[in-house]
Write a protein that holds these residues in place. Structure first.
Motif, PDB file in Angstrom:
ATOM      1  N   LYS A  23       0.817  -1.205   0.000  1.00  0.00           N
ATOM      2  CA  LYS A  23       0.000   0.000   0.000  1.00  0.00           C
ATOM      3  C   LYS A  23       0.853   1.258   0.000  1.00  0.00           C
ATOM      4  O   LYS A  23       0.341   2.357  -0.207  1.00  0.00           O
ATOM      5  CB  LYS A  23      -0.922  -0.014   1.228  1.00  0.00           C
ATOM      6  N   LYS A  24       2.152   1.077   0.230  1.00  0.00           N
ATOM      7  CA  LYS A  24       3.076   2.198   0.306  1.00  0.00           C
ATOM      8  C   LYS A  24       4.194   2.104  -0.734  1.00  0.00           C
ATOM      9  O   LYS A  24       4.817   3.107  -1.070  1.00  0.00           O
ATOM     10  CB  LYS A  24       3.715   2.240   1.704  1.00  0.00           C
ATOM     11  N   CYS A  25       4.469   0.883  -1.218  1.00  0.00           N
ATOM     12  CA  CYS A  25       5.591   0.647  -2.138  1.00  0.00           C
ATOM     13  C   CYS A  25       5.146  -0.319  -3.235  1.00  0.00           C
ATOM     14  O   CYS A  25       4.117  -0.986  -3.119  1.00  0.00           O
ATOM     15  CB  CYS A  25       6.788   0.035  -1.400  1.00  0.00           C
ATOM     16  N   ASP A  26       5.961  -0.410  -4.263  1.00  0.00           N
ATOM     17  CA  ASP A  26       5.770  -1.390  -5.326  1.00  0.00           C
ATOM     18  C   ASP A  26       6.607  -2.609  -4.963  1.00  0.00           C
ATOM     19  O   ASP A  26       7.832  -2.589  -5.084  1.00  0.00           O
ATOM     20  CB  ASP A  26       6.225  -0.790  -6.661  1.00  0.00           C
ATOM     21  N   VAL A  27       5.960  -3.676  -4.477  1.00  0.00           N
ATOM     22  CA  VAL A  27       6.672  -4.803  -3.862  1.00  0.00           C
ATOM     23  C   VAL A  27       6.693  -6.023  -4.779  1.00  0.00           C
ATOM     24  O   VAL A  27       5.651  -6.457  -5.278  1.00  0.00           O
ATOM     25  CB  VAL A  27       6.042  -5.189  -2.515  1.00  0.00           C
ATOM     26  N   TYR A  28       7.891  -6.581  -4.946  1.00  0.00           N
ATOM     27  CA  TYR A  28       8.099  -7.844  -5.675  1.00  0.00           C
ATOM     28  C   TYR A  28       8.593  -8.866  -4.666  1.00  0.00           C
ATOM     29  O   TYR A  28       9.585  -8.646  -3.970  1.00  0.00           O
ATOM     30  CB  TYR A  28       9.117  -7.659  -6.794  1.00  0.00           C
ATOM     31  N   PHE A  29       7.892 -10.003  -4.583  1.00  0.00           N
ATOM     32  CA  PHE A  29       8.146 -10.997  -3.540  1.00  0.00           C
ATOM     33  C   PHE A  29       8.735 -12.273  -4.137  1.00  0.00           C
ATOM     34  O   PHE A  29       8.150 -12.862  -5.046  1.00  0.00           O
ATOM     35  CB  PHE A  29       6.832 -11.297  -2.813  1.00  0.00           C
ATOM     36  N   THR A  54       0.945 -16.696  -9.642  1.00  0.00           N
ATOM     37  CA  THR A  54      -0.329 -17.095 -10.247  1.00  0.00           C
ATOM     38  C   THR A  54      -0.315 -18.550 -10.706  1.00  0.00           C
ATOM     39  O   THR A  54      -1.379 -19.127 -10.960  1.00  0.00           O
ATOM     40  CB  THR A  54      -0.640 -16.191 -11.451  1.00  0.00           C
ATOM     41  N   GLU A  55       0.890 -19.138 -10.807  1.00  0.00           N
ATOM     42  CA  GLU A  55       1.024 -20.520 -11.275  1.00  0.00           C
ATOM     43  C   GLU A  55       1.167 -21.516 -10.126  1.00  0.00           C
ATOM     44  O   GLU A  55       1.260 -22.718 -10.360  1.00  0.00           O
ATOM     45  CB  GLU A  55       2.249 -20.641 -12.183  1.00  0.00           C
ATOM     46  N   VAL A  56       1.181 -21.029  -8.897  1.00  0.00           N
ATOM     47  CA  VAL A  56       1.434 -21.890  -7.739  1.00  0.00           C
ATOM     48  C   VAL A  56       0.153 -22.035  -6.926  1.00  0.00           C
ATOM     49  O   VAL A  56      -0.315 -21.083  -6.299  1.00  0.00           O
ATOM     50  CB  VAL A  56       2.568 -21.315  -6.864  1.00  0.00           C
ATOM     51  N   GLU A  57      -0.406 -23.227  -6.954  1.00  0.00           N
ATOM     52  CA  GLU A  57      -1.725 -23.476  -6.367  1.00  0.00           C
ATOM     53  C   GLU A  57      -1.801 -23.072  -4.896  1.00  0.00           C
ATOM     54  O   GLU A  57      -2.794 -22.475  -4.453  1.00  0.00           O
ATOM     55  CB  GLU A  57      -2.058 -24.968  -6.505  1.00  0.00           C
ATOM     56  N   GLU A  58      -0.747 -23.387  -4.119  1.00  0.00           N
ATOM     57  CA  GLU A  58      -0.792 -23.137  -2.683  1.00  0.00           C
ATOM     58  C   GLU A  58      -0.856 -21.643  -2.330  1.00  0.00           C
ATOM     59  O   GLU A  58      -1.244 -21.279  -1.213  1.00  0.00           O
ATOM     60  CB  GLU A  58       0.423 -23.750  -1.977  1.00  0.00           C
ATOM     61  N   LEU A  59      -0.464 -20.781  -3.289  1.00  0.00           N
ATOM     62  CA  LEU A  59      -0.458 -19.347  -3.020  1.00  0.00           C
ATOM     63  C   LEU A  59      -1.769 -18.650  -3.392  1.00  0.00           C
ATOM     64  O   LEU A  59      -2.002 -17.514  -2.981  1.00  0.00           O
ATOM     65  CB  LEU A  59       0.684 -18.670  -3.774  1.00  0.00           C
ATOM     66  N   ASP A  69       0.960 -11.661  -9.281  1.00  0.00           N
ATOM     67  CA  ASP A  69       1.686 -11.432 -10.524  1.00  0.00           C
ATOM     68  C   ASP A  69       3.061 -10.803 -10.274  1.00  0.00           C
ATOM     69  O   ASP A  69       3.880 -10.717 -11.191  1.00  0.00           O
ATOM     70  CB  ASP A  69       0.873 -10.567 -11.478  1.00  0.00           C
ATOM     71  N   LYS A  70       3.311 -10.377  -9.030  1.00  0.00           N
ATOM     72  CA  LYS A  70       4.631  -9.851  -8.657  1.00  0.00           C
ATOM     73  C   LYS A  70       5.299 -10.756  -7.622  1.00  0.00           C
ATOM     74  O   LYS A  70       6.213 -10.345  -6.919  1.00  0.00           O
ATOM     75  CB  LYS A  70       4.503  -8.427  -8.109  1.00  0.00           C
ATOM     76  N   THR A  71       4.794 -11.986  -7.550  1.00  0.00           N
ATOM     77  CA  THR A  71       5.344 -12.983  -6.638  1.00  0.00           C
ATOM     78  C   THR A  71       6.029 -14.072  -7.455  1.00  0.00           C
ATOM     79  O   THR A  71       5.497 -14.521  -8.475  1.00  0.00           O
ATOM     80  CB  THR A  71       4.226 -13.597  -5.772  1.00  0.00           C
TER      81      THR A  71
END
Length: 382
Positions: A23-29, A54-59, A69-71
């Protein structure tokens, strides 16, 4: 501000922190699927070295908390496969280079992000989960990796204020480079809860977490045996749940029907249900830093009995969200359990206080994220 968050474990705190930071930054995880108990990801299901969230079911269940999409999920390998490990590290670094973050947060001492650490260490912030290694867990490899990482990465952030001065002195750090924040409730657990029936009439005391000597479990068990031996409390039970080896004879405690010992790793679904059914959680630790156990209990608004060690008094507000007691004392544990047993109004008020303070108040993730952002801004100026 663009932030890359590099992790190998602990979805528990990370997904909530990232939710507040985004909510404060553009975060890539980035997180690594290596041992399933680290973050509940099965690496055998991954078909690529790096998969999008988006390709990992558990997430998928965490889509409200993190931007999928940024994970990125790394299909990990053990450190003994050194060349493969370094290749993966090189591949990750190519992603980092494209993102070109202003700041990088890293929460581990592993080789997974080795190249990125070397190249971007001046813009890195290292989360130090354990400012001091726990008693009984002071392994040489841990000491070596900590020493290396502490030397490479100048800026560090502790998750409690209580140990900052000792940390600076012990590791000879520059105080201006040591920041602090705090843990808040582990929201992720509520996404796993399956049993939402009403709590039973039993007064259920719960200990959960990895079994280790510093957890003080024997003091808890002895306290509970003393309570039930009076035969005054037919509705009180104790559950001890967690994987690991006990450093004392556990068999003598199994004879009591009021004590349920689950000596196995507790997966999130079971853990969520155990906490939701408990009346209070006990952390009888003999030493500590901060505790994810407390924040897991708070996710279900459960008061906590904790010992006065490490950063625990910062997390448990005595008389408000739980009780702080002296360590290594079965009597203190027993007295605290009975105090809550006899005063159900206090127990209910504590639950209300947890909701007010941690779900929307000053102890919430938004306030913790503000401390991270403050550290980011200082790093950018260096």
């Amino acid at each position: 501000m663009k932030v890359a968050f590099l992790s190998t474990f602990a979805l528990d705190a990370n997904v909530s922190l990232i939710n507040a930071l985004k909510k404060k930054c553009d975060v890539y995880f980035f997180t690594e699927a290596l041992y399933e108990i680290y973050n509940f990801l099965d690496k055998e299901k991954l078909t690529k070295t790096i998969s999008k969230g988006t390709e990992v079911e558990e997430l998928l269940r965490f889509g409200e908390l993190i931007s999928l999409d940024k994970t990125y999920v790394v299909k990990g390998t053990r450190n003994v496969n050194i060349f493969k490990k370094l290749y993966i590290s090189y591949t990750i670094n190519r992603y980092i280079k494209k993102i070109n973050p202003d700041v990088i947060v890293i929460d581990n001492y592993m080789l997974t992000y080795f190249f990125s650490t070397l190249l971007y260490r001046k813009k890195m912030l290292l989360i130090v989960h354990d400012p001091f290694l726990h008693s009984g867990e002071n392994f040489m490899i841990d000491k070596f990796l900590r020493k290396l990482q502490f030397k490479l990465i100048i800026n560090k952030i502790l998750l409690n204020e209580n140990q900052k001065d000792d940390f600076v002195k012990h590791y000879q750090q520059q105080p201006e480079n040591i920041h602090t924040a705090f843990l808040s409730v582990y929201d992720y657990l509520r996404y796993y809860q399956t049993d939402k029936t009403e709590s039973s009439s039993q007064f259920n005391i719960l200990f959960f977490g990895r079994i280790s000597p510093y957890k003080g479990i024997k003091f808890l068990l002895d306290a509970f045996v003393e309570i039930i031996s009076t035969q005054k409390y037919p509705d009180i039970t104790l559950t001890v749940a967690g994987g690991g080896n006990f450093d004392f004879d556990i068999e003598i405690y199994k004879q009591y029907s009021e004590i349920n010992i689950l000596n196995e790793y507790i997966y999130p679904e079971n853990l969520a249900n155990l906490i939701s059914k408990s009346s209070a959680v006990v952390c009888p630790y003999t030493d500590a830093t901060q505790s994810g156990v407390i924040m897991s209990a708070y996710a279900f608004k459960k008061p906590v009995i904790a010992t006065n060690v490490g950063g625990l008094p910062e997390m448990v507000k005595h008389g408000k969200t739980g009780l702080i007691i002296e360590p290594k004392s079965s009597k203190a544990i027993g007295d605290a359990i009975l105090e809550l047993y006899y005063n159900r109004d206090l127990l209910e008020q504590m639950s209300h206080n947890i909701e007010e303070m941690y779900f929307s108040g000053e102890e919430g993730w938004e306030s913790s994220a503000n401390k991270f952002v403050s550290a980011f801004e200082k790093i950018k100026k260096q």
